[in-house]
Design a protein around this motif. Structure first.
Motif, PDB file in Angstrom:
ATOM      1  N   THR A   1      -3.529 -18.429 -24.711  1.00 42.63           N
ATOM      2  CA  THR A   1      -4.314 -17.407 -24.023  1.00 42.63           C
ATOM      3  C   THR A   1      -3.391 -16.245 -23.685  1.00 42.63           C
ATOM      4  N   ARG A   2      -3.989 -15.152 -23.202  1.00 37.22           N
ATOM      5  CA  ARG A   2      -3.188 -13.989 -22.831  1.00 37.22           C
ATOM      6  C   ARG A   2      -3.890 -13.221 -21.727  1.00 37.22           C
TER       7      ARG A   2
ATOM      8  N   ALA B   1      -9.526 -15.305 -17.380  1.00 36.25           N
ATOM      9  CA  ALA B   1      -9.815 -15.672 -18.769  1.00 36.25           C
ATOM     10  C   ALA B   1      -8.699 -16.530 -19.367  1.00 36.25           C
ATOM     11  N   TRP B   2      -7.508 -16.470 -18.806  1.00 39.97           N
ATOM     12  CA  TRP B   2      -6.350 -17.209 -19.309  1.00 39.97           C
ATOM     13  C   TRP B   2      -6.023 -18.446 -18.468  1.00 39.97           C
ATOM     14  N   GLY B   3      -6.756 -18.670 -17.375  1.00 40.44           N
ATOM     15  CA  GLY B   3      -6.466 -19.807 -16.493  1.00 40.44           C
ATOM     16  C   GLY B   3      -6.944 -19.514 -15.092  1.00 40.44           C
TER      17      GLY B   3
ATOM     18  N   VAL C   1       3.802  -0.657 -19.823  1.00 40.47           N
ATOM     19  CA  VAL C   1       2.638  -1.354 -20.384  1.00 40.47           C
ATOM     20  C   VAL C   1       3.094  -2.720 -20.890  1.00 40.47           C
ATOM     21  N   HIS C   2       2.381  -3.770 -20.476  1.00 38.79           N
ATOM     22  CA  HIS C   2       2.820  -5.130 -20.819  1.00 38.79           C
ATOM     23  C   HIS C   2       1.654  -6.123 -20.799  1.00 38.79           C
ATOM     24  N   ARG C   3       1.943  -7.329 -21.224  1.00 39.73           N
ATOM     25  CA  ARG C   3       1.029  -8.468 -21.101  1.00 39.73           C
ATOM     26  C   ARG C   3       1.856  -9.734 -21.232  1.00 39.73           C
ATOM     27  N   PHE C   4       1.269 -10.859 -20.821  1.00 39.40           N
ATOM     28  CA  PHE C   4       1.897 -12.139 -21.136  1.00 39.40           C
ATOM     29  C   PHE C   4       0.994 -12.901 -22.080  1.00 39.40           C
TER      30      PHE C   4
END
Length: 142
Positions: free
Chosen positions: A42-43, A18-20, A94-97
């Motif tokens: 995006t993320r 969804a982000w690339g 817990v993380h995201r970019f």
């Protein structure tokens, strides 16, 4: 000892996200390497890995890494990465970019707990995609 590349990586294939998109270039029970191309604003999903740590190494663009408490609502730590910078997220964090601009990065995984590195070692809290949340960067550079 030589470790054979798993069957998926013997002929790397682009995977649309969804982000690339991502190209998984190497995988073994001990480590994995992927090449990511991400779109601006995006993320990825908010998630954690049970066994594997991951390191984000930015080649081009700007990426914000956000880490959360056990209940992922507001990030407790933010790290803004630019080309040439990298950041390690231990397993179970817990993380995201969040992609501030379009770009590319390398993602390296390894087991920092007992267990093997597998692609299904992920617990997601949401889905990634267009980043519509306001961008407030607490600490610009780490």
């Amino acid at each position: 000892m030589l470790v054979p590349i798993n069957q998926f990586c013997s002929q790397p294939v682009w995977e649309t996200k969804a982000w690339g998109k991502v190209l998984h270039v190497f995988a073994s029970p001990f480590a994995a390497v992927s090449y990511l191309e991400f779109l601006a604003k995006t993320r990825c999903s908010v998630h954690y890995h049970r066994v594997r740590a991951n390191q984000f190494c930015v080649i081009e663009g700007k990426v914000l890494i956000e880490e959360f408490d056990a209940i992922p609502t507001n990030p407790v730590r933010q790290t803004l990465l630019a080309p040439g910078m990298s950041f390690i997220v231990p397993s179970r964090v817990v993380h995201r970019f969040r992609a501030i601009t379009a770009g590319q990065m390398i993602e390296v995984y390894w087991a920092d707990r007992k267990g093997a590195v597998t692609r299904d070692d992920i617990v997601r809290f949401d889905t990634g995609g267009e980043d519509t949340e306001p961008l407030t960067i607490k600490d610009q550079w780490r």
